[in-house]
Scaffold this motif. Sequence first.
Motif, mmCIF file in Angstrom:
data_model
loop_
_atom_site.group_PDB
_atom_site.id
_atom_site.type_symbol
_atom_site.label_atom_id
_atom_site.label_comp_id
_atom_site.label_asym_id
_atom_site.label_seq_id
_atom_site.Cartn_x
_atom_site.Cartn_y
_atom_site.Cartn_z
ATOM 1 N N ALA A 9 40.367 70.108 38.567
ATOM 2 C CA ALA A 9 40.196 71.386 37.916
ATOM 3 C C ALA A 9 40.646 71.384 36.498
ATOM 4 C CB ALA A 9 40.979 72.436 38.672
ATOM 5 N N ALA A 54 40.908 85.626 37.142
ATOM 6 C CA ALA A 54 41.162 84.187 37.184
ATOM 7 C C ALA A 54 41.190 83.632 35.783
ATOM 8 C CB ALA A 54 40.088 83.483 38.003
ATOM 9 N N THR A 589 37.680 82.526 43.894
ATOM 10 C CA THR A 589 38.659 81.429 43.914
ATOM 11 C C THR A 589 38.021 80.038 43.922
ATOM 12 O OG1 THR A 589 38.759 81.485 46.341
ATOM 13 C CG2 THR A 589 40.348 82.854 45.132
ATOM 14 N N ASN A 635 36.713 73.262 42.379
ATOM 15 C CA ASN A 635 38.101 73.691 42.209
ATOM 16 C C ASN A 635 38.328 74.942 43.055
ATOM 17 O OD1 ASN A 635 38.641 71.736 40.095
ATOM 18 N ND2 ASN A 635 37.295 72.996 38.837
ATOM 19 N N TRP A 636 39.362 74.919 43.874
ATOM 20 C CA TRP A 636 39.612 76.000 44.826
ATOM 21 C C TRP A 636 41.060 76.464 44.709
ATOM 22 C CZ3 TRP A 636 40.868 75.196 50.628
ATOM 23 C CH2 TRP A 636 40.943 76.448 51.273
ATOM 24 N N ARG A 637 41.252 77.714 44.293
ATOM 25 C CA ARG A 637 42.587 78.317 44.264
ATOM 26 C C ARG A 637 42.827 78.977 45.624
ATOM 27 N NH1 ARG A 637 40.059 79.544 39.733
ATOM 28 N NH2 ARG A 637 39.568 81.654 40.436
ATOM 29 N N TRP A 642 48.631 77.686 44.173
ATOM 30 C CA TRP A 642 48.126 76.402 44.636
ATOM 31 C C TRP A 642 46.651 76.249 44.278
ATOM 32 C CZ3 TRP A 642 50.926 72.577 47.250
ATOM 33 C CH2 TRP A 642 52.238 72.934 47.615
ATOM 34 N N GLU A 643 46.290 75.030 43.920
ATOM 35 C CA GLU A 643 44.891 74.744 43.610
ATOM 36 C C GLU A 643 44.536 73.354 44.114
ATOM 37 O OE1 GLU A 643 41.743 74.825 39.841
ATOM 38 O OE2 GLU A 643 43.841 75.423 39.572
ATOM 39 N N ALA A 645 41.286 70.380 44.258
ATOM 40 C CA ALA A 645 40.071 69.960 43.571
ATOM 41 C C ALA A 645 39.495 68.738 44.266
ATOM 42 C CB ALA A 645 40.364 69.642 42.109
ATOM 43 N N TRP A 676 50.565 72.483 42.409
ATOM 44 C CA TRP A 676 51.424 73.631 42.744
ATOM 45 C C TRP A 676 52.172 74.046 41.500
ATOM 46 C CZ3 TRP A 676 57.006 73.080 44.637
ATOM 47 C CH2 TRP A 676 57.564 74.343 44.888
ATOM 48 N N LYS A 683 54.728 72.400 36.791
ATOM 49 C CA LYS A 683 53.551 72.216 37.635
ATOM 50 C C LYS A 683 53.568 70.807 38.209
ATOM 51 C CE LYS A 683 48.544 72.849 37.722
ATOM 52 N NZ LYS A 683 47.351 73.271 36.927
#
Length: 723
Positions: A9, A54, A589, A635-637, A642-643, A645, A676, A683
């Motif tokens: 991401a 976002a 997200t 990319n997924w939040r 938290w994310e 990819a 995270w 991060k």
Amino acid sequence: MNQLQASPARGRADAPRRARLSGIPLALGLAFGPSVAFAQAAGNQSLTPVQVEADRHTRLAIDETTQTGSRLGLTPLETPASIEVLNGDTIRARGDVSVVEAATRATGITGAPAPGNGGSAMAARGFTGHGSVMQLFDGTRMYAGAGTVSFPFDTWSVDRIEVLRGAASVMYGEGAIGGAINVVPKKPTRGPIQNQALLTLGSDATRQVAFGSGGAINDKLSYRFDISHRQTDGFMQRGQAESLAVGAAVRLDVSPQLQFTLSHDEGKQSPQRYFGVPLIDGRLSSQTVRQNYNLDDSEIKYHDKWTRLDAQWTPNDSVTVRNQLYRLESKRHWRDSETYTYNATTRRVTRGDYLEIGHDQEQIGNRTDATFRHGLFGMANQVLVGFDVNRIDFLNSSDTPYGGRSVVDPFNFSPGYYASPVAYLPRYKTRTNTYAFFAEDKLAFNQQWSLVGSLRWDHAKIARVDMQNAANNLGKTFEYATGRLGVVYAPDASQSFYAQVARAADPLTSLISTSATQVPFELSTGKQVEVGYKRQLADNRGAWTVAAYRIEKNKLLSRDASDPSKTQQVGQQSSEGIEATLDLALTPTLNLEANVAKLRARYDDFNEVVGGKLVSRAGNTPTGVPEEAANLWLNWRFLPKWEAAFGVRYVGPRQVDAANTRKIGSYTVADASVSWQANPTLKLALRAYNLADRRYPVSFSNSGNQWLLGRPRSFELSALVDF
């Protein structure tokens, strides 16, 4: 093509933006449907709007100005060419630590790296290498010396990478028929001082420490400083590598109209002394896949320095004058055995191409341009004029004509040492003086229609001194003109159609290391026709582009049909293809980034001598050119802090020789990451590369029997701290 590439991401530390997404089906319709579908969807009252909060920063920022596709400060929407911008934060979030890794995420850009060319050669639109795909740093090119460019390489200090696909010679001179890749470093900013530090640990004893700082010192001075040190033991035997990249800049705002920026960037590299492994009985062997067949005391070292003084003067809203005075220096050294051939009868490997080579290169130059904005017969017009002048001194040292060899057991391998009976001495030096004049103009007939044209004329004079035999001294002058003319139709501020024709020039090898065999010949020339469409989706949902092109490159060296012993400059090579790029918020997200390129590259007129007879290769695919390439990133939040990819990189098959008797198959590599945001300043990220542990060649040599392998499955854990 059924597989796509990926990468982690991306994000910037800007304020959150709102995006309105009327359902996934509608979004996909907006991305791929015609513009009329957008109007119909907008009027569909049955779809319930969804508010999205976002950090959305579209990689396809086609409504933001770039400096690579045009010197007029146009946006990609306004420019009749294919331009893509890779954001620096996105690059680092994906874990792309080298410029090649980052740039090959762009549409249709694939890597052709080798330790001998600086490890950074790339392919675009059917053309490969430094002589056809130019690499720049902050808008300035270092001329390739004997086919090598070794800077920039580290992505820590990158603000963005701008990719101009297709004929770019009108912007930067010879050597860019396939495209130009411009690495733009971070610059001093007029905000409060901000600091950032990175610590990374990973597989194969990989470790990286990096630091960056920038901001305003007072109301007139601001600065930027970045440093990155990276080491690894490598996945192969004796695969150690180390690099250090440092960048510093200070900006003086004399007044709102006048600014000066002094920058210095420097890099030291000791890359992996690895040229790949030989195929055993035509296949990769699990017994040798992690072997390194180079010598025990082999060496590869690069040391590059780039110093620039930039000035910008804006006396009023109608005039801008810019100047860059620069000095570039590169020192390179190789001591290797570079080819390895397996003999099935003796079950031994013959190591060849023992060589020691050194490059000392210095380039001093100045580039000036002035932009004028005014009315012309009631129409808005922008015109830019400028010149570029430089001098390049290049010294080549080697132990040529030594070409040692040895025979080794591939399964019970002892590396041995380098011992040459030929002295390592300066062999030749060249001085190249070049100057160029260029102009660019945008004439806006109205809010929808505009005409954008560029012209450039270059003059290059090369003097070569053979330091072993004065009889081989030579001189050569090249003069050439290139241009681009395009029309842009923008129905509204969010979309544009364009068409362009362009002319480009490429050297036969490296301009500044022109040899006696190349003196009778001129530069290769080429022409391109391109059409395309670009769309920025409403409410910052994303963007998409599509382009189709045809390129013809002429004056290639080919054997004379009536006398195979003679070489003539009559060959031709062409490519035609289509490219598409998409950045789309699928849900509040979940974000998708994808690109795909499909092309057809061919020799149109090319002859080889085989067994004393002339053989035509017309209709064959050029060596090492993949005709398919694709990338994908999701990319997924999945939680507030938290994310995750997931990405896939796909590169199509490549031909091994001009006869097309054999080809290397395609490869697909998947990567993933999870991050995270532990607190506002820290991060943590865990990245996995090559999830399926695929064995694949990023490049190949020795008639396709020697593969330079990509890294196997590996992991990295990093901590990024802002303070």
